[in-house]
Design an enzyme around this catalytic site. Sequence first.
Site: not given
Ligand code: BV8
Length: 233
Positions: A94, A109, A177, A202-203
């Site tokens: 955003d 991202h 997260s 948040l947590e």
């Molecule tokens: C890559 C864009 C390699 C699109 C996104 C196994 C182990 C380790 C890694 C991996 C694995 N298997 C696969 C992987 C790699 C993978 C990965 O990590 N997977 C995870 C699921 C295990 N990663 C990738 O693929 C990345 N690329 O590794 O490339 C490579 C190497 C060489 C050559 C080529 C490639 C790419 C990852 C990017 C994906 N795109 N977004 C879109 O937005 O649609 S990810 C998306 O989720 C977000 O961008 C963000 O990055 C991600 C996590 O989201 P958060 O922002 O943390 O949000 P979430 O809801 O999870 O949490 C919110 C938090 O806020 C919570 O904690 C909550 O408590 C808190 N909160 C809520 N309200 C509030 C608050 N805090 C304060 N105040 C509030 N009011």
Amino acid sequence: MADFDNIVILTGAGISAESGIDTFRSAGGLWEQHRIEDVATPEGFARNPDLVLGFYDARREALSKVGPNPAHTALARLEREFSGNLLLVTQNVDDLHERGGCSQVLHMHGELKSALCTSCEVRSPWDAPMSQRPACPVCQAPTLRPDVVWFGEMPYQMERIYTALSQCDLFVSIGTSGAVYPAAGFVQEARGHGAETLELNLEPSEGSHFFSQARYGKAGELVPAWVDELLKA
Ligand code: BV8
């Protein structure tokens, strides 16, 4: 907070939650409504481009109806008033950091308001739907995709981020997260280079044990208070 000279901040969906933008993993969040594999992977896009383009059109539309919250504006104040070096890295696609007044934002991202043409590979500012396959502003081909980094794709400007992490004396993670890599590993990178680490969330996140300090609550309250404290130190 002690005096710091080089700060890296990483933000996630939690910083935009109070603006009304769905997070990914909170109950009813974005990923509850869709399987990640279907809407945030190149394979999902190849399999069903209409579903993916519609998913991002809906998010781009929702973004036009919300605004920045006090956490975004507090970081803009920090950017203006902090005398040291500040790098703001966001996982968010955003534009609320910019609308909150930040001028230097690293979108690792990608961005909802940017289009990537799969023919000429040029990125263009974009704020319209893509479902009707509009023409690329540069090469006119009807082959635009959201300029966001999907799972399995390389995040943007990683070299610049790792250089900043190796030089920072404070790393702050806000509203994420800690579930997605490589972003989730930044705290360990910074810590490994001797930086102080602070989590504002948040947590406790999945990486909370890596942080030397943590404050839990809403970003809209925690971030302005933290910025006040830092600028008064
Ligand atoms: C890559 C864009 C390699 C699109 C996104 C196994 C182990 C380790 C890694 C991996 C694995 N298997 C696969 C992987 C790699 C993978 C990965 O990590 N997977 C995870 C699921 C295990 N990663 C990738 O693929 C990345 N690329 O590794 O490339 C490579 C190497 C060489 C050559 C080529 C490639 C790419 C990852 C990017 C994906 N795109 N977004 C879109 O937005 O649609 S990810 C998306 O989720 C977000 O961008 C963000 O990055 C991600 C996590 O989201 P958060 O922002 O943390 O949000 P979430 O809801 O999870 O949490 C919110 C938090 O806020 C919570 O904690 C909550 O408590 C808190 N909160 C809520 N309200 C509030 C608050 N805090 C304060 N105040 C509030 N009011």
